[in-house]
Scaffold this active site. Structure first.
Site, PDB file in Angstrom:
ATOM      1  CG  ASP A  13      -2.114   0.825   1.162  1.00  0.00           C
ATOM      2  OD1 ASP A  13      -2.154   1.710   0.310  1.00  0.00           O
ATOM      3  OD2 ASP A  13      -3.039   0.603   1.946  1.00  0.00           O
ATOM      4  CG  ASP A  14      -0.406   4.855  -0.073  1.00  0.00           C
ATOM      5  OD1 ASP A  14      -1.125   4.442  -0.988  1.00  0.00           O
ATOM      6  OD2 ASP A  14      -0.754   5.714   0.743  1.00  0.00           O
ATOM      7  CB  CYS A  51      -5.689   2.514  -1.698  1.00  0.00           C
ATOM      8  SG  CYS A  51      -6.675   3.768  -0.882  1.00  0.00           S
ATOM      9  NE  ARG A  55      -5.934  -1.439  -1.381  1.00  0.00           N
ATOM     10  CZ  ARG A  55      -4.931  -2.092  -0.796  1.00  0.00           C
ATOM     11  NH1 ARG A  55      -5.096  -3.372  -0.476  1.00  0.00           N
ATOM     12  NH2 ARG A  55      -3.806  -1.492  -0.520  1.00  0.00           N
ATOM     13  CE  LYS A 108      -6.398  -0.149   1.919  1.00  0.00           C
ATOM     14  NZ  LYS A 108      -5.489   1.005   1.789  1.00  0.00           N
ATOM     15  CG  HIS A 110     -10.114   0.635   1.216  1.00  0.00           C
ATOM     16  ND1 HIS A 110      -9.164   1.513   0.723  1.00  0.00           N
ATOM     17  CD2 HIS A 110     -11.078   1.407   1.780  1.00  0.00           C
ATOM     18  CE1 HIS A 110      -9.532   2.751   0.977  1.00  0.00           C
ATOM     19  NE2 HIS A 110     -10.688   2.715   1.611  1.00  0.00           N
ATOM     20  CG  HIS A 197      -1.801   3.961   3.695  1.00  0.00           C
ATOM     21  ND1 HIS A 197      -2.144   4.899   4.643  1.00  0.00           N
ATOM     22  CD2 HIS A 197      -2.627   4.174   2.643  1.00  0.00           C
ATOM     23  CE1 HIS A 197      -3.139   5.647   4.191  1.00  0.00           C
ATOM     24  NE2 HIS A 197      -3.444   5.227   2.967  1.00  0.00           N
ATOM     25  CG  ASP A 301      -2.270   0.561  -3.074  1.00  0.00           C
ATOM     26  OD1 ASP A 301      -1.173   1.148  -3.046  1.00  0.00           O
ATOM     27  OD2 ASP A 301      -3.150   0.742  -2.196  1.00  0.00           O
ATOM     28  CG  ASN A 302      -1.629   4.127  -4.593  1.00  0.00           C
ATOM     29  OD1 ASN A 302      -2.721   3.789  -4.145  1.00  0.00           O
ATOM     30  ND2 ASN A 302      -0.656   4.556  -3.794  1.00  0.00           N
ATOM     31  CE  LYS A 370      -3.416   7.312  -1.752  1.00  0.00           C
ATOM     32  NZ  LYS A 370      -3.341   6.913  -0.324  1.00  0.00           N
TER      33      LYS A 370
END
Length: 532
Positions: A13-14, A51, A55, A108, A110, A197, A301-302, A370
């Site tokens: 994540d991130d 994010c 997903r 996660k 989301h 993240h 994810d990004n 992002k």
């Protein structure tokens, strides 16, 4: 040995494009570097710019708006932007379950705004046999809210709880229980870390591993990353390093160097801890005899996140439905929110981010972060490891791809059909193209790539990428010669701009992409109607 491969999808994540050691970074990631050394690394794989849209796209093989997660977890009252997976979608887990796979998830979720029920779009209802994780986005690593096992809300367990470790440990449990109870059946496992993240939460033992590593500052580190990436073949030496973000001072002029270094040390420790957990997962695959015929895919994810938290962030983080934080620690101390030199990040009583200057490092050598669809926001590492199915070892693959291609790849290698319907609903056609030909360095069928997030738009075909940073005009880049997007060629090639913009408009209409200004106006009208 079972004919169908196991499939392990790991998402973090991130994280920026160049943070991993095997993509040029300083962070110690021996587990992922090992998978890369025995597998393949893709250099031109892309996510979306945020994010939850990423997903939704990854899980369904569609574009975010087709999955009704066109922005975030808000219900805007219009198709494409409902903040909840569309019933006209099928997840990877659902598709593979129909092909005889057991399915597991840790981490996660989301992709649904319904975090307290109804549970129709929770993991167990979308194809997973076993689930442990959080239903929302960001969370304290020490006391994550919306923590869920199966369909039941639970509290963190045990002293020294740390969410990254729990995700890894639950994934290990699932692998071992599968070997014990379902030997001979293939499995699909989705491990979705929140690391790195924000908030910047890490153990001092991990932070200590990076003491002094970032003391040279962001200007030197960005240049060093670029040189390592060139040596590794990740980027071309003809692509210049983008300029330092204009909001960031030169390192020699930065007044709070020790605090700034601490921010990056904690961030690195978060990635390091995740890599340690991935090592335990790989060990569990070895112990159970599953590693040889398990396709492992790892990606982010990004791009790196430049969001700067403030003291006022506490209201958004604690009071909003996302439930991403708390006002006190587990033992009753107040949590201090924001990025300020008097808040030394890492402990449970802090809630901070690494912000613009270090996101600029994470995304080296690319532009932006992002939220945006220039390369810094959407380019991700992609490592694929599959000893039984990929002959090549330690090689690079430059074929472009994006998130819907992951589902297409998994169905391809599993010999699984893409379902035509789910629970009486016709399922939208799969948008992805299998990456399996690229494993052998052959071309894939994907010809065009598309993106939109918050009005930031892009389309790429071959060497040309047309991109817009909302609300500015289209920019055109020759990605083969200038992937760092330094030389806008829109005025020199108006015919290419016209051709690619027409492709984008057709895609946007087909996929239900609402112009950002229209979505903002819709939100304003809905807020007004609610206040009457």
């Amino acid at each position: 040995m079972q004919a169908k491969p196991n499939i392990l999808l790991i998402l973090n994540d991130d994280m920026g494009y160049s943070d991993l050691g095997c993509y040029g970074g300083e962070i110690q990631t021996p587990s992922l570097d090992g998978l890369a050394a025995d597998g393949v690394r893709f250099t031109q794989f892309y996510t979306t710019a945020r994010c939850c849209p990423s997903r939704a796209s990854l899980l369904t093989g569609l574009y975010p708006q087709q999955a009704d997660v066109g922005h975030m977890m808000d219900d805007d009252g219009v198709d494409g932007y409902l903040g909840d997976l569309s019933p006209e979608t099928v997840t990877i887990a659902e598709a593979l379950k129909g092909a005889g796979y057991r399915t597991y998830m840790s981490g996660k979720w989301h992709v649904s705004r319904f975090i307290d029920g109804p549970a129709h779009n929770w993991p167990r209802q979308r194809g997973f046999d076993d689930y442990y994780g959080i239903l929302t986005g960001a969370a304290s690593y020490y006391q994550p809210r919306t923590l869920t096992r199966g369909n039941a809300r639970i509290a963190p367990e045990g002293d020294g709880y740390y969410f990254t470790d729990a995700i890894s440990d639950e994934a290990v449990r699932q692998i071992r229980e599968h070997a014990r109870d379902h030997s001979g059946k293939p499995f699909f496992q989705y491990v979705a870390y929140t690391a790195p993240h924000w908030p910047l939460h890490a153990f001092e033992e991990d932070i200590a591993r990076y003491r002094g590593r970032f003391d040279a500052g962001w200007d030197v580190l960005r240049a060093e990353r670029r040189e390592r990436m060139i040596m590794q073949g990740i980027i071309d030496e003809g692509w210049p390093l983008t300029e330092r973000d204009p909001r960031v001072l030169p390192w020699e002029d930065q007044p709070d160097k020790a605090w700034e270094v601490r921010r990056m040390e904690v961030y690195a420790a978060q990635v390091d801890r995740m890599d340690q957990g991935i090592g335990r997962i790989v060990s569990a695959l070895k112990e159970t005899g599953a590693l040889e015929n398990t396709l492992i895919g790892f990606l982010a994810d990004n791009g790196g996140c430049a969001e700067e938290l403030t003291a006022d962030s506490a209201h958004f983080i604690c009071d909003s439905p996302t439930q991403a934080g708390a006002m006190t620690t587990g033992d009753g101390r107040p949590v201090r929110y924001g990025n300020a030199p008097d808040i030394w990040p890492g402990g449970e009583d802090t809630y901070a981010s690494y912000g613009v200057p270090w996101a600029n490092v994470s995304n080296s050598p690319f532009r932006l972060y992002k939220h945006w669809v220039h390369e810094g926001g959407i380019a991700t590492p992609l490592i694929v490891h599959w000893p039984a199915g990929i002959e090549a070892r330690g090689v690079l693959r430059h074929q472009p791809g994006q998130l819907p291609d992951m589902m297409a790849t998994f169905l391809d290698v599993a010999g699984a059909p893409y379902p035509a319907e789910r629970d009486g609903h016709a399922v939208q056609p799969l948008e992805g193209y299998s990456l399996a030909p690229a494993f052998d360095d052959r071309p894939t069928e994907r010809e065009v790539l598309y993106w939109e997030h918050e009005g930031n738009r892009a389309v790429r075909r071959g060497r040309w990428k047309l991109v817009c940073q909302f609300p500015r005009d289209w920019e055109l880049y020759d990605i083969e010669a200038d992937r760092t997007e330094m030389h806008d060629l829109a005025s020199a090639h108006p015919e290419v701009v016209a051709e690619l913009s027409a492709l984008y408009e057709c895609w946007a209409e087909r996929c239900g992409v609402m112009p950002w200004e229209e979505l903002l106006a819709l939100r304003a009208r809905r807020r007004g109607s609610y206040s009457v």
